[in-house]
Motif scaffolding. Structure first.
Motif, PDB file in Angstrom:
ATOM      1  N   ARG A 142     -68.326 -73.493  36.736  1.00 31.84           N
ATOM      2  CA  ARG A 142     -67.804 -72.282  36.254  1.00 31.84           C
ATOM      3  C   ARG A 142     -66.687 -71.823  37.476  1.00 31.84           C
ATOM      4  N   ILE A 143     -65.426 -71.589  37.117  1.00 38.56           N
ATOM      5  CA  ILE A 143     -64.487 -71.017  38.084  1.00 38.56           C
ATOM      6  C   ILE A 143     -63.947 -69.849  37.567  1.00 38.56           C
ATOM      7  N   VAL A 144     -63.802 -68.722  38.517  1.00 42.57           N
ATOM      8  CA  VAL A 144     -62.912 -67.503  38.126  1.00 42.57           C
ATOM      9  C   VAL A 144     -61.948 -67.454  39.362  1.00 42.57           C
ATOM     10  N   LEU A 146     -59.257 -65.225  41.550  1.00 43.51           N
ATOM     11  CA  LEU A 146     -58.448 -63.869  41.466  1.00 43.51           C
ATOM     12  C   LEU A 146     -57.153 -63.839  42.396  1.00 43.51           C
ATOM     13  N   PRO A 147     -56.144 -63.211  41.843  1.00 46.68           N
ATOM     14  CA  PRO A 147     -54.649 -63.110  42.452  1.00 46.68           C
ATOM     15  C   PRO A 147     -54.850 -62.666  43.871  1.00 46.68           C
ATOM     16  N   GLY A 148     -54.697 -63.491  44.757  1.00 45.86           N
ATOM     17  CA  GLY A 148     -54.467 -63.026  46.152  1.00 45.86           C
ATOM     18  C   GLY A 148     -53.156 -63.438  46.704  1.00 45.86           C
ATOM     19  N   SER A 149     -52.289 -62.567  46.760  1.00 42.47           N
ATOM     20  CA  SER A 149     -50.904 -63.042  47.496  1.00 42.47           C
ATOM     21  C   SER A 149     -50.124 -61.805  47.607  1.00 42.47           C
ATOM     22  N   ILE A 150     -49.503 -61.626  48.893  1.00 43.49           N
ATOM     23  CA  ILE A 150     -48.765 -60.592  49.001  1.00 43.49           C
ATOM     24  C   ILE A 150     -47.242 -60.565  48.382  1.00 43.49           C
ATOM     25  N   ASP A 151     -47.080 -61.861  47.972  1.00 46.75           N
ATOM     26  CA  ASP A 151     -45.786 -61.925  47.299  1.00 46.75           C
ATOM     27  C   ASP A 151     -45.668 -61.451  45.888  1.00 46.75           C
ATOM     28  N   ASN A 152     -47.043 -61.087  45.160  1.00 48.83           N
ATOM     29  CA  ASN A 152     -46.781 -60.554  43.798  1.00 48.83           C
ATOM     30  C   ASN A 152     -46.077 -61.528  42.841  1.00 48.83           C
ATOM     31  N   ASP A 153     -46.288 -62.737  43.021  1.00 47.65           N
ATOM     32  CA  ASP A 153     -45.686 -63.811  42.265  1.00 47.65           C
ATOM     33  C   ASP A 153     -46.467 -64.505  41.252  1.00 47.65           C
ATOM     34  N   GLN A 154     -47.726 -64.062  41.052  1.00 46.66           N
ATOM     35  CA  GLN A 154     -48.596 -64.749  40.021  1.00 46.66           C
ATOM     36  C   GLN A 154     -48.560 -64.065  38.698  1.00 46.66           C
ATOM     37  N   PHE A 155     -48.632 -64.960  37.820  1.00 48.28           N
ATOM     38  CA  PHE A 155     -48.737 -64.839  36.174  1.00 48.28           C
ATOM     39  C   PHE A 155     -50.069 -64.328  35.882  1.00 48.28           C
ATOM     40  N   GLY A 156     -50.147 -63.116  35.055  1.00 50.34           N
ATOM     41  CA  GLY A 156     -51.461 -62.929  34.349  1.00 50.34           C
ATOM     42  C   GLY A 156     -52.099 -61.557  35.126  1.00 50.34           C
ATOM     43  N   THR A 157     -51.146 -61.002  36.022  1.00 50.89           N
ATOM     44  CA  THR A 157     -51.548 -59.910  36.855  1.00 50.89           C
ATOM     45  C   THR A 157     -50.509 -58.948  37.050  1.00 50.89           C
ATOM     46  N   ASP A 158     -50.385 -57.581  36.782  1.00 48.80           N
ATOM     47  CA  ASP A 158     -49.257 -56.834  37.150  1.00 48.80           C
ATOM     48  C   ASP A 158     -49.209 -56.711  38.757  1.00 48.80           C
ATOM     49  N   ASP A 313     -68.946 -67.271  28.606  1.00 46.62           N
ATOM     50  CA  ASP A 313     -67.861 -68.187  28.277  1.00 46.62           C
ATOM     51  C   ASP A 313     -67.487 -69.027  29.546  1.00 46.62           C
ATOM     52  N   PRO A 314     -67.476 -70.410  29.278  1.00 42.69           N
ATOM     53  CA  PRO A 314     -67.256 -71.195  30.401  1.00 42.69           C
ATOM     54  C   PRO A 314     -65.862 -71.377  30.716  1.00 42.69           C
ATOM     55  N   THR A 315     -64.764 -70.958  29.932  1.00 46.54           N
ATOM     56  CA  THR A 315     -63.560 -71.180  29.935  1.00 46.54           C
ATOM     57  C   THR A 315     -63.141 -70.634  31.811  1.00 46.54           C
ATOM     58  N   PRO A 316     -62.369 -71.616  32.384  1.00 46.11           N
ATOM     59  CA  PRO A 316     -61.954 -71.039  33.692  1.00 46.11           C
ATOM     60  C   PRO A 316     -60.786 -69.874  33.519  1.00 46.11           C
ATOM     61  N   VAL A 317     -60.999 -68.788  34.015  1.00 45.62           N
ATOM     62  CA  VAL A 317     -59.737 -67.822  33.787  1.00 45.62           C
ATOM     63  C   VAL A 317     -59.379 -67.314  35.246  1.00 45.62           C
ATOM     64  N   MET A 318     -58.480 -66.864  35.428  1.00 43.39           N
ATOM     65  CA  MET A 318     -58.093 -65.619  36.410  1.00 43.39           C
ATOM     66  C   MET A 318     -57.975 -64.511  35.891  1.00 43.39           C
ATOM     67  N   ILE A 319     -58.706 -63.611  36.338  1.00 39.56           N
ATOM     68  CA  ILE A 319     -58.774 -62.149  36.462  1.00 39.56           C
ATOM     69  C   ILE A 319     -57.797 -61.420  36.934  1.00 39.56           C
ATOM     70  N   GLY A 320     -56.991 -60.634  36.055  1.00 31.48           N
ATOM     71  CA  GLY A 320     -55.891 -59.987  36.821  1.00 31.48           C
ATOM     72  C   GLY A 320     -55.909 -58.520  36.477  1.00 31.48           C
ATOM     73  N   GLN A 321     -54.946 -57.787  36.783  1.00 32.77           N
ATOM     74  CA  GLN A 321     -54.785 -56.447  36.128  1.00 32.77           C
ATOM     75  C   GLN A 321     -53.727 -56.266  35.436  1.00 32.77           C
ATOM     76  N   PRO A 326     -58.919 -54.749  34.104  1.00 33.04           N
ATOM     77  CA  PRO A 326     -58.942 -56.085  34.405  1.00 33.04           C
ATOM     78  C   PRO A 326     -58.728 -57.068  33.096  1.00 33.04           C
ATOM     79  N   LYS A 327     -58.165 -58.106  33.231  1.00 30.96           N
ATOM     80  CA  LYS A 327     -58.181 -58.622  32.069  1.00 30.96           C
ATOM     81  C   LYS A 327     -57.924 -60.540  32.319  1.00 30.96           C
ATOM     82  N   ALA A 328     -58.694 -61.272  31.557  1.00 28.42           N
ATOM     83  CA  ALA A 328     -58.923 -62.764  32.145  1.00 28.42           C
ATOM     84  C   ALA A 328     -57.840 -63.453  31.126  1.00 28.42           C
ATOM     85  N   THR A 329     -57.273 -64.130  31.998  1.00 34.20           N
ATOM     86  CA  THR A 329     -56.140 -65.259  31.199  1.00 34.20           C
ATOM     87  C   THR A 329     -56.763 -66.634  31.527  1.00 34.20           C
TER      88      THR A 329
END
Ligand code: ADP
Length: 628
Positions: A142-144, A146-158, A313-321, A326-329
């Motif tokens: 199981r993998i979840v 979370l977006p952690g980056s000061i650049d704010n360059d990740q897809f799937g989160t505002d 649900d075992p699908t690996p997701v990223m949870i963004g906002q 919160p929304k899983a992609t």
């Protein structure tokens, strides 16, 4: 279930808040938690890098920058051999799933580990490193993410964890530069982080009223510096006393080569004859105590990560906002899309890259370009006036709204008048003409330059307002304020049948620290208020941590518990008393018992946050005396 947590890649403020939320929500649900130190490298190393976490392991870390788990870049994890070693360590430690807090790279690694999991177990069993039954029909790992980056360059989160703090740091630094620049007529060139993402540069420029911005996503033709020099020259001619130019480290010339600070200063010197000073903000952008927004974001995403990893649900997701929830992609989508933007930029497909950044990014770029002009694009048209005003009480950010409204409207040739002291001022005819440069320095001033006071509208005021609207040829009103301003606008609307002058559009802009207005997730001013509250709470925590003390802190918000609730999450308060919940004696009794148990278990400080109108019966002093 046993859950591992890692923080990986570049560290970002707020990661600790996520670690705390994941740990405590997981323990609360009966899962076990293992903190793995030094990112993916720690997973590869195993041994002492894996440490069991209990409730107290994450005490007192909410306000700390960086990550208590440490982070490292790991070359080993990029290889199959490294990941097999990582799988071995995870299997031996009995870990069923990982929450990975990090950037693109870290999440790419997580996806690979998930995809190779069964393969790794089979190979490890064949080598006799794990018992064969572990490799037979293994449950998916199981993998979840979370977006952690000061650049704010990740897809799937505002927003990714850390970006808001970095932006606040930039804004504070540029504000300081502006105050010295103003006294000496200076030009400042500020370099901010963002190799492929211009988020920090762009929003930093919008938030500080900077005069020019250079970002990686925008195509630079061979004449970009001519336009820049021309814009700055016009600014000086129009009376601007200083210029601030913000550029992202990843901004590039038309040939793809990076634009360096020296190149910019050289251009300014030869073409404009100004000595520009360069400030490279560098690693200060990563550091510091996380902002309230980042703490709340990280806490909410951490809780959602636990829900997902313990769910079916075992699908690996990223949870963004997304849109404040919160929304899983699916992780494969996040990884693919994030890489795609980077590839577009690397290949010089700027149009696509900008599109992929989304609407709010594009809108902000457009707004910035208008706001930074030295003078409006269009001549004044004969179209009457738009009135702008602020109703009381004031809220931080009101001046930025007024400045933006004026310039956006004026840029299209629309005349704008300022009304002092809201609808009350309109009734008195307290109206003034406002020009482009009048609002130049309003961006970072607190309060309202037009004045915002409480005002009780009477029926007798309505004809007076109608008269002024006619006199000043006002064809629309932009009213900035809170609930009472909304109600006043409503009264005007209801009087339209009897006063035809009132048949004009009235636009309300929500600005109140209470965050209690309909049809918006956030009101302007609430975030600043929240940051002020947690600054104070952090100080209390530092001073009081030696003694056994409980602090009862009353916060504003009138009938809305938003500030009390959000500041409780952001400060880790033990109790929060909100108007939405009410206060009753059973509840106080229960909370106090819990606080007692906490003190008996080694807790040093209790923090109780009470909303100013939490209860008509039990006020702050009553709660304090009970605590005593
Ligand atoms: P960020 O997560 O902030 O983007 P990096 O790109 O440095 O930071 O990635 C952090 C770590 O994630 C790397 O040191 C590496 O161990 C792992 N990683 C990154 N990209 C990959 C990849 N393509 N395959 C496997 N592991 C990767």
């Amino acid at each position: 279930m046993r859950i591992g947590i890692i923080t990986s890649g570049g560290d970002a403020p707020g990661m600790n808040a996520a670690i705390r939320a994941i740990t405590r929500c997981a323990l609360d649900r009966g899962a076990e938690v293992v903190g793995i130190h030094e990112g993916w490298q720690g997973v590869v190393d195993g041994g002492s890098k894996f440490r069991a976490f209990d409730w107290r392991s994450t005490g007192g870390i909410l306000q700390l920058g960086g990550t208590i788990l440490g982070t490292a870049r790991s070359e080993a994890f990029r290889t199959v051999t490294g990941r097999r070693q990582a799988a071995l360590n995870l299997a031996l430690a009995g870990i069923d799933g990982l929450v990975v807090i990090g950037g693109d790279g870290s999440l790419t690694g997580a996806l690979l580990l998930y995809q190779e999991w069964a393969e790794h177990l089979a190979a490890l069993a064949a080598d006799g490193k794990i018992p064969p039954e572990k490799a037979e029909n293994p449950a998916p790992f199981r993998i979840v993410g979370l977006p952690g980056s000061i650049d704010n360059d990740q897809f799937g989160t505002d927003m990714s964890i850390g970006a808001d703090t970095a932006l606040n740091t930039i804004v504070e630094a540029v504000d300081r530069l502006q105050s010295t620049a103003d006294s000496h007529q200076r030009t400042f060139v500020v370099e901010v982080m963002g190799r492929r993402c211009g988020y920090l540069a762009l929003m930093g420029a919008v938030a500080t009223g900077a005069d020019w911005v250079l970002i990686p996503e925008e195509e630079m033709d061979s004449r970009w510096h001519h336009r820049m020099v021309e814009a700055l020259r016009m600014g000086r001619e129009a009376g601007r006393r200083h210029d601030v130019l913000i550029f992202a480290e990843g901004a590039r010339h038309s040939d793809g080569l990076p634009i360096r600070a020296e190149a910019i200063t050289e251009i300014l010197k030869t073409r404009l004859g100004v000595e520009a000073r360069v400030t490279v903000l560098g690693h200060v952008q990563r550091g510091g105590s996380p902002s309230a927004f980042d703490r709340v974001l990280a806490s909410r995403l951490g809780a959602a990560a636990v829900d997902h990893i313990l769910g079916p649900d075992p699908t690996p997701v990223m949870i963004g906002q997304i849109h404040n929830m919160p929304k899983a992609t699916p992780l494969d989508e996040v990884v693919a899309k994030s890489h795609e933007v980077n590839t577009q930029i690397d290949h010089g497909n700027f149009e696509q890259a900008l599109q992929m950044r989304g609407r709010s990014f594009l809108d902000s770029l457009q707004v910035l370009k208008t706001l930074a002009r030295a003078q409006p694009k269009a001549e004044l048209a004969e179209r009457g006036r738009i009135a702008i005003m602020t109703g009381g009480p004031d809220a931080p950010g009101m001046n930025a709204i007024l400045r933006t409204a004026l310039r956006i409207a004026r840029n299209e040739g629309q005349d704008v008048a300022g009304v002092r002291f809201g609808f009350g001022g309109l009734a008195r005819g307290d109206v003034l003409d406002l020009g482009w440069m009048d609002v130049q320095n309003w961006i970072n001033l607190g309060g309202s330059e037009l004045g915002a006071v409480r005002y009780a509208m009477s029926d007798a005021d309505i004809p007076l307002m109608a008269e002024q609207i006619k006199k000043w040829d006002i064809r629309g009103i932009i009213a900035v304020g809170g609930l009472s301003t909304y109600q006043q606008a409503m009264k005007l609307m209801q009087a339209r049948a009897t006063h035809k002058e009132l048949n004009i559009p009235i636009i309300l802009v929500p600005a109140t620290i209470d965050n209690n207005l309909p049809a918006t997730d956030f009101t302007v001013g609430a975030d600043t208020a929240l940051n002020n509250i947690i600054d104070a709470l952090d100080k209390i925590k530092y001073t009081a941590s030696a003694a056994h003390r409980t602090y009862v802190v009353e916060v504003m918000g009138r009938e809305s518990g938003y500030l009390a609730l959000a500041s409780s999450i952001a400060s880790g308060a033990e109790m929060q008393l909100l108007s939405e919940d009410g206060i009753d004696l059973d509840m106080l009794q229960r909370d106090i018992q819990q606080l007692r148990r906490g003190f008996a278990g080694g807790k040093k400080l209790g923090l109780v946050i009470i909303a100013e109108e939490a209860s008509p019966y039990y006020d702050t002093d009553f709660v304090r005396r009970i605590m005593e």
